[in-house]
Design a protein around this motif. Structure first.
Motif, PDB file in Angstrom:
ATOM      1  N   LYS A   1      -1.113   4.204   4.487  1.00 18.07           N
ATOM      2  CA  LYS A   1      -2.099   4.119   5.535  1.00 18.07           C
ATOM      3  C   LYS A   1      -1.805   3.497   6.697  1.00 18.07           C
ATOM      4  CE  LYS A   1      -5.566   3.611   2.463  1.00 18.07           C
ATOM      5  NZ  LYS A   1      -6.246   2.687   2.314  1.00 18.07           N
TER       6      LYS A   1
ATOM      7  N   ASP B   1       1.087  -0.094   3.800  1.00 14.72           N
ATOM      8  CA  ASP B   1      -0.173   0.548   4.383  1.00 14.72           C
ATOM      9  C   ASP B   1      -0.026  -1.067   5.919  1.00 14.72           C
ATOM     10  OD1 ASP B   1      -1.476   1.635   2.716  1.00 14.72           O
ATOM     11  OD2 ASP B   1      -3.128   0.267   2.447  1.00 14.72           O
TER      12      ASP B   1
ATOM     13  N   GLY C   1       0.745  -1.388   0.155  1.00 17.70           N
ATOM     14  CA  GLY C   1       0.098  -0.031  -0.394  1.00 17.70           C
ATOM     15  C   GLY C   1       1.190   1.331  -0.046  1.00 17.70           C
TER      16      GLY C   1
END
Ligand code: ADP
Length: 766
Positions: free
Chosen positions: A610, A647, A607
């Protein structure tokens, strides 16, 4: 010509008047003779014939002719014209000599108009007579009325008014004016009579009502007495109540209120809705313990014995209670500080309240506050409400019947606010020694003295108790029991009690140590002993069946029999995981039902930087998570890019209270450090502590519960904040012995113990 003095009659030209023959005779001194002419003179005052003087008369009279001497017992005189009395002479034998001259009328009356108006007047008069007993007579007369003068003269005896007013008719020269005056007089008097009648009827009705009511009441009383005689058991709910109220040592205000309500009660009929309400109130009032009990000296040794007999362990609690009793003895008081017992369910908070009452030789009453949202639950409803009730506090007092019970207010942490007021603030008043001697329940409506009540509150958690309420109370925590303590409690208290409850004698049921241990370990998972108690109860019921069926005595229960006898599966093992994985670390949490272990799991997925947080504590954890991420980036700069390129997912399982969220700081940091370095942390290592951005490990609450949970789950090593070391005194020896407890000051020290060394060990401040 006979002269006839009259007084207060309407006598005008063109009318006929009716006189009693007697009256005619006395007033004229002659027999009535048909067609005799006669002069009527009007006296100013009612006067006897022989007392008349010349100035007794008004100056205008009226001349007429006797038409009939006996028409239905009347002499009728038809009046036709007015005369001026020029001279009046009273003769010595009483005769009246007059010199008169004719006084003409002004003939200005429109005959058609007069006829119409006369008809209207007659109709009004007849309408007024409608339904009256004299109506037929009225009709007879009315048939003879041909002029307005006839009507006025006919009604004259029934019309109030002064003689001048009547004379004014005669004195009026204009026929039209006279007509009008008579018409007005008739209408006005009709109205007057109508109103008079109405008032009279209304008054009569009122009187009738009053008499009727009195009569009915008498009747009722009489019937009630009859009934009472037939059923002496009914006599006297009211009398009994009155007696009780009379005997009750009410204070002055209560006495006043009582008298007031009692007199209202007596006014109400027994069947009125109000009666029941008033009766219930007085009944409640009379049952309250208004008198005060004398404080008595309590033998401390005896009290200690009683406390020990009912509860195993809880040394600290018992010590505190003995202290309280000592103070009460010294100060000759019935109450002292308000105690707040905090702890998980089943740790003995409520039941020790009962033992305290026993030790003090006082009544015990428990008031449950769980789910109370309405101020009226504490303080009562005003009596004006339908279904009004006293609040729970006074209700409790009334039930136990003494003014100085030990009152356990259960679950004060479960009070909640609502639009119906804040029950917690009402409770403040109850628990305030300054105010509670005049506690006023809305229902009771007079102050009641609660100052002798020994209050004990219980709660599972402090989070939801408003600070002002907390300030009133002295906190005593019940931390839950270790397995060994549970073993003792089961053996010494729960089992014997359960056996007694189902009627199993001593020596008829034996539980092996291993069986009890297995129940504690495998069939219950709790800080207190509620589940354990339930299991004991279940076993005893099974044993009862066995014994009643003539089974072997004593019945022996081993570990293997539990599955069958308890009829439940052992709980899945809550032992810590076997396998260690990078990114998963064992944390410890405090919950209202005791401590618990939980795993904080972290995972990097492809990712763009996040952070996803799942689990119950989303919001609270977010800040902790941000601190942990920053910290780990700082400690492991070589891995910092992992957070940018991936992420991060953090999962914190349910269970802990939001307030306890931050104490997972060290666990999160360790979990992330383990994740980025790929070094696993064994699940048998658990930790608790907050972290600052500087990497310091900050103290947490609930240490005893957390350590107990760690021990229950088979954790071997626990890292705790160094500042919490002092709290270890609160932790049972058994638990301390079972765990390796390592205090740490900062995150680097902790990670060092875990074998995760930052590449370039840097104190963050550097
Ligand atoms: P709480 O009010 O904390 O929820 P209770 O007072 O209702 O707990 O206790 C539950 C049961 O456990 C009661 O039957 C009580 O007698 C028993 N119990 C709890 N602690 C002890 C103890 N230390 N010794 C003996 N029995 C105990």
């Amino acid at each position: 010509m006979p002269v006839l003095p009259i007084h207060n009659s309407v006598a005008v030209p063109q009318s006929t008047i009716y006189l009693r023959p007697d009256y005619y005779r006395t007033m004229t001194g002659r027999e009535p003779q048909q067609d005799a002419k006669v002069i009527l003179i009007v006296t100013k005052e009612p006067i006897a014939r022989n007392a008349v003087k010349p100035d007794s008369f008004y100056p205008i009279g009226v001349a007429g002719i006797v038409r009939e001497t006996n028409m239905q017992g009347f002499v009728t005189v038809e009046l036709d014209s007015r005369v001026n009395l020029e001279e009046v002479e009273i003769q010595p034998e009483g005769g009246i000599h007059l010199k008169v001259s004719r006084r003409p009328d002004l003939d200005d009356l429109d005959p058609v108009d007069a006829r119409n108006r006369l008809t209207a007047v007659k109709e009004a008069v007849l309408a007024f007579g409608e339904g009256k007993p004299w109506q037929p007579a009225l009709r007879v007369f009315a048939a003879l009325w041909t002029t307005m003068g006839d009507v006025a003269a006919g009604l004259s005896p029934w019309m109030p008014g002064k003689s001048e007013e009547r004379y004014a008719l005669l004195a009026e020269d204009s026929k039209a004016r006279r007509f009008e005056m008579m018409e007005k007089m008739i209408y006005e008097n009709l109205e007057l009579m109508k109103v008079g009648n109405e008032v009279r009827t209304a008054q009569e009705e009122d009187h009738q009502k009053i008499y009727r009511e009195a009569a009915i009441k008498k009747q009722l009383e009489y019937l009630q007495n009859e009934l009472d005689e037939l059923h002496p058991e009914n006599i006297s709910d009211l009398q009994k109540l009155e007696q009780r109220l009379h005997d009750a040592p009410l204070n002055e205000l209560a006495r006043k209120e009582c008298d007031k309500v009692l007199s209202r009660l007596k006014q109400e009929g027994k069947n009125s809705a109000e009666y029941g309400l008033l009766y219930d109130y007085l009944d409640f009032l009379s049952n309250l313990p208004w008198g005060k009990a004398e404080p008595k000296d309590i033998d401390l040794d005896e009290a200690e014995k009683i406390l020990d007999a009912d509860h195993f362990g809880l040394a600290k609690v018992k010590r505190r209670i003995i202290q309280q009793i000592a103070v009460m003895n010294l100060k000759k008081r019935q109450s002292g500080s308000i105690l707040l017992f905090v702890g998980a369910p089943g740790t003995g908070k409520t039941s020790i309240g009962q033992s305290i009452a026993k030790a003090l030789g006082r009544e015990y009453v428990r008031v449950s506050l769980g789910g109370v949202r309405d101020e009226a639950d504490i303080r009562g409803h005003r009596r004006t409400y339908i279904g009004a009730m006293p609040g729970r506090i006074l209700d409790g007092i009334s039930k136990c019947g003494v003014s100085n019970p030990v009152m356990v207010l259960d679950e004060v942490d479960k009070l909640s606010m609502s639009y119906n007021g804040d029950p917690a603030s009402a409770l403040l008043e109850v628990l305030d020694p300054e105010q509670n001697s005049t506690f006023t329940d809305h229902y009771l409506n007079v102050p009641f003295d609660l100052s002798d009540v020994f209050f004990i509150c219980t709660a599972n958690s402090l989070d939801t108790i408003p600070q002002p309420l907390l300030d009133r109370m002295e906190l005593i925590s019940f931390q839950g029991y270790t397995p060994t303590e549970k073993q003792e409690i089961a053996r010494l208290h729960l089992l014997p009690k359960a056996m007694e409850a189902v009627g199993i004698g001593e020596g008829e049921l034996e539980l092996s140590e291993q069986a009890i241990q297995a129940i504690i370990d495998d069939y219950t998972r709790e800080a207190g002993v509620r589940g354990l108690k339930k299991c004991m109860d279940t076993l005893c019921r099974s044993a009862a069946v066995h014994l009643v069926r003539g089974g072997e005595k004593p019945m022996r229960v081993e570990q293997e029999d539990l599955r069958e006898l308890l009829d439940m599966r052992p709980l899945p093992h809550r032992h810590v995981k076997e396998e260690a994985k990078p990114g998963v670390v064992t944390g410890l949490a405090w919950t209202p039902v005791g401590g618990d272990v939980l795993y904080i799991e972290t995972l990097l997925t492809r990712g763009g930087g996040k952070t996803v947080i799942t689990g119950q504590l989303g919001d609270v954890m977010k800040e902790s998570a941000q601190i942990a991420v920053s910290l780990v980036k700082h400690l492991f700069p070589e891995h910092a890019n992992l957070f940018e390129e991936n992420d991060l997912h953090i999962h914190v399982p349910d269970g802990a209270t939001p307030k306890d969220g931050p104490s997972a700081g060290v666990t999160l940091t360790s979990s992330l450090s383990s994740l980025v370095t790929g070094i696993p942390v064994p699940p048998t290592i658990a930790m608790t502590g907050e972290v600052s951005l500087q990497g310091d490990v900050k103290p947490i609450g609930g240490l005893p519960e957390k350590l107990m949970a760690a021990q229950r789950a088979g954790v071997k090593t626990v890292f705790i904040p160094e500042e919490n070391v002092d709290d270890l005194r609160e932790v049972a020896q058994e638990v301390r012995d079972a765990l390796e407890i390592i205090p740490v000051r900062d995150v680097e020290e902790l990670l060092g113990h875990l074998g995760i060394h930052p590449k370039e060990p840097t104190r963050i401040a550097s």
